[in-house]
Write an enzyme that holds these catalytic residues in place. Structure first.
Site, mmCIF file in Angstrom:
data_model
loop_
_atom_site.group_PDB
_atom_site.id
_atom_site.type_symbol
_atom_site.label_atom_id
_atom_site.label_comp_id
_atom_site.label_asym_id
_atom_site.label_seq_id
_atom_site.Cartn_x
_atom_site.Cartn_y
_atom_site.Cartn_z
ATOM 1 N N THR A 9 0.850 -1.171 -0.093
ATOM 2 C CA THR A 9 -0.102 -0.089 0.069
ATOM 3 C C THR A 9 0.934 1.197 0.039
ATOM 4 O O THR A 9 1.871 1.278 0.330
ATOM 5 C CB THR A 9 -0.983 -0.042 1.229
ATOM 6 O OG1 THR A 9 -1.803 1.116 0.969
ATOM 7 C CG2 THR A 9 -0.178 0.168 2.442
ATOM 8 N N HIS A 10 0.347 2.381 -0.611
ATOM 9 C CA HIS A 10 0.842 3.561 -0.518
ATOM 10 C C HIS A 10 0.366 4.527 0.603
ATOM 11 O O HIS A 10 0.455 5.491 0.733
ATOM 12 C CB HIS A 10 1.054 4.032 -1.875
ATOM 13 C CG HIS A 10 1.777 3.435 -2.970
ATOM 14 N ND1 HIS A 10 3.199 3.396 -2.857
ATOM 15 C CD2 HIS A 10 1.511 2.484 -3.884
ATOM 16 C CE1 HIS A 10 3.734 2.264 -3.722
ATOM 17 N NE2 HIS A 10 2.615 2.203 -4.291
ATOM 18 N N ASP A 71 -7.685 -6.503 0.514
ATOM 19 C CA ASP A 71 -8.461 -6.231 -0.644
ATOM 20 C C ASP A 71 -9.830 -5.908 0.067
ATOM 21 O O ASP A 71 -10.033 -6.878 1.110
ATOM 22 C CB ASP A 71 -8.619 -7.083 -1.863
ATOM 23 C CG ASP A 71 -9.432 -6.724 -3.178
ATOM 24 O OD1 ASP A 71 -9.222 -5.360 -3.309
ATOM 25 O OD2 ASP A 71 -10.293 -7.208 -3.484
ATOM 26 N N PHE A 152 -14.235 7.110 4.769
ATOM 27 C CA PHE A 152 -13.820 7.470 3.539
ATOM 28 C C PHE A 152 -15.171 6.279 2.596
ATOM 29 O O PHE A 152 -15.743 5.453 3.332
ATOM 30 C CB PHE A 152 -12.816 6.869 3.185
ATOM 31 C CG PHE A 152 -12.275 5.284 3.394
ATOM 32 C CD1 PHE A 152 -12.172 4.743 4.571
ATOM 33 C CD2 PHE A 152 -12.182 4.569 2.103
ATOM 34 C CE1 PHE A 152 -11.895 3.459 4.661
ATOM 35 C CE2 PHE A 152 -12.083 3.191 2.208
ATOM 36 C CZ PHE A 152 -11.804 2.649 3.576
ATOM 37 N N GLY A 153 -14.889 6.461 1.345
ATOM 38 C CA GLY A 153 -15.819 5.256 0.623
ATOM 39 C C GLY A 153 -17.253 5.201 0.813
ATOM 40 O O GLY A 153 -17.634 6.318 0.884
ATOM 41 N N TYR A 154 -17.746 4.336 1.077
ATOM 42 C CA TYR A 154 -19.275 4.175 1.314
ATOM 43 C C TYR A 154 -19.643 4.342 2.725
ATOM 44 O O TYR A 154 -20.882 4.094 3.044
ATOM 45 C CB TYR A 154 -19.540 2.683 0.940
ATOM 46 C CG TYR A 154 -19.432 2.450 -0.680
ATOM 47 C CD1 TYR A 154 -20.306 2.981 -1.664
ATOM 48 C CD2 TYR A 154 -18.150 1.967 -1.139
ATOM 49 C CE1 TYR A 154 -20.058 2.800 -2.988
ATOM 50 C CE2 TYR A 154 -17.822 1.652 -2.343
ATOM 51 C CZ TYR A 154 -19.004 1.954 -3.256
ATOM 52 O OH TYR A 154 -18.689 1.914 -4.685
ATOM 53 N N LYS A 175 -15.066 2.260 14.893
ATOM 54 C CA LYS A 175 -15.308 1.812 13.646
ATOM 55 C C LYS A 175 -14.504 0.624 13.667
ATOM 56 O O LYS A 175 -14.879 -0.697 13.093
ATOM 57 C CB LYS A 175 -14.948 2.597 12.305
ATOM 58 C CG LYS A 175 -15.141 1.891 11.008
ATOM 59 C CD LYS A 175 -14.593 2.673 9.866
ATOM 60 C CE LYS A 175 -14.687 1.915 8.455
ATOM 61 N NZ LYS A 175 -14.185 2.956 7.475
ATOM 62 N N HIS A 180 -15.084 -4.648 9.164
ATOM 63 C CA HIS A 180 -14.459 -6.029 8.326
ATOM 64 C C HIS A 180 -12.902 -5.879 8.333
ATOM 65 O O HIS A 180 -12.211 -6.730 8.783
ATOM 66 C CB HIS A 180 -14.919 -5.779 6.910
ATOM 67 C CG HIS A 180 -14.856 -4.266 6.414
ATOM 68 N ND1 HIS A 180 -15.254 -3.311 7.032
ATOM 69 C CD2 HIS A 180 -14.239 -4.032 5.354
ATOM 70 C CE1 HIS A 180 -14.908 -2.150 6.117
ATOM 71 N NE2 HIS A 180 -14.262 -2.635 5.078
ATOM 72 N N ARG A 181 -12.331 -4.855 8.453
ATOM 73 C CA ARG A 181 -10.846 -4.482 8.415
ATOM 74 C C ARG A 181 -10.446 -4.737 9.733
ATOM 75 O O ARG A 181 -9.396 -5.324 9.913
ATOM 76 C CB ARG A 181 -10.433 -3.127 7.845
ATOM 77 C CG ARG A 181 -8.948 -2.975 7.479
ATOM 78 C CD ARG A 181 -8.534 -1.735 6.913
ATOM 79 N NE ARG A 181 -9.264 -1.769 5.546
ATOM 80 C CZ ARG A 181 -10.229 -0.959 5.138
ATOM 81 N NH1 ARG A 181 -10.948 -0.235 6.129
ATOM 82 N NH2 ARG A 181 -10.994 -1.245 3.889
#
Ligand code: IMP
Length: 198
Positions: A9-10, A71, A152-154, A175, A180-181
C-alpha cells in the site's frame, strides 16, 4: 532483529495501523517504495482473498521479502453481492467516493431489501511459498440518505443497526472495533503470531 515485511500500500494510514499491530511480533512493516519496488498488480480475482493474494505474491516475488496485501469492498444483497470486488471502480474511474455512494443510493431506490456487508481479506505471501489468509466481515444495511462525515468510501451510507449509526458517524476507534478490516486484522495478527512461533 526486526523481520521486514512489505505492505502492498502507499496509504500512510494503513501502513501506520499495520505497523502498530505487527510490531509486537517483531515485524517491521515497510512500503514497496522503501524497498525500491513498484508493482502494479491487476486485480483480476473474483474474490477479495484472490485479489489480496495476487498483490501479496507479486510484491513478495519482486522484493524477495514476505509481503502483506489487503482487498475489501461492499457487498449488497439486492445487487447480487455487488459492487463487491468492483467497489473501488463502481460507476467508472471518473467517480469519486461521493459519486459512488450516490450512484449506489440511486440503484437502491424503491428497494426494501437493504441488507449489505463489508468484507476484507488480508493475505501474506512468504518467499518460501507459504501463505496466510485472514478475512473479516461486518453486516449492516444501506441507508436511505448519507449520514456522517468520518471515514471514507461508502461509510456515509453503511448503517450498522447495533450502533444505530452509519460507519461515517463512528469514530475511527469505534469503527475499527466492529469493521471488516478491524476483524480481518485481528485474525491476521493472531495467525501471523502462530506462524512466526513455528
Ligand atoms: P481497497 O480494498 O483499498 O481496494 O478498497 C476497495 C473499495 O471498497 C474502497 O475504494 C471503498 O470504496 C470500499 N471500501 C472498503 N472498505 C471500506 C470502508 O471501511 N468504508 C467504506 N468503503 C470501503
Amino acid at each position: 532483529m526486526m523481520e521486514k515485511f512489505v505492505l502492498a500500500t502507499h496509504n500512510a494510514n494503513k501502513l501506520k495501523e499495520m505497523s502498530a499491530i505487527l510490531s509486537q511480533y517483531g515485524v517491521q512493516v515497510v512500503s514497496p517504495g522503501e524497498v525500491g519496488i513498484t508493482v502494479d498488480v491487476e486485480e483480476t480475482g473474483t474474490t477479495f482473498a484472490e485479489n489480496a493474494m495476487l498483490k501479496a505474491r507479486a510484491i513478495c516475488d519482486a522484493a524477495g521479502l514476505p509481503a502483506i496485501a489487503d482487498d475489501s469492498g461492499l457487498c449488497v444483497d439486492a445487487l447480487n453481492g455487488g459492487p463487491g470486488v468492483y467497489s473501488a471502480r463502481y460507476g467508472g474511474e471518473e467517480l469519486d467516493d461521493k459519486g459512488r455512494y450516490t450512484l449506489l443510493l440511486r440503484s437502491m431506490r424503491g428497494q426494501t431489501t437493504r441488507a449489505a456487508h463489508f468484507a476484507c481479506a488480508i493475505c501474506c505471501a512468504f518467499p518460501n511459498g507459504d501463505t496466510l489468509t485472514a478475512e473479516g466481515t461486518c453486516g449492516g444495511t444501506i441507508a436511505f440518505a448519507p449520514m456522517g462525515e468520518n471515514g471514507f468510501g461508502y461509510d456515509p451510507v453503511f448503517f450498522v443497526p447495533e450502533k444505530a449509526k452509519t460507519f461515517a458517524q463512528l469514530t475511527a476507534e469505534e469503527k475499527a472495533e466492529i469493521s471488516h478490516r478491524g476483524r480481518a486484522l485481528a485474525e491476521f495478527a493472531e495467525k501471523l503470531g502462530t506462524y512466526l512461533k513455528k
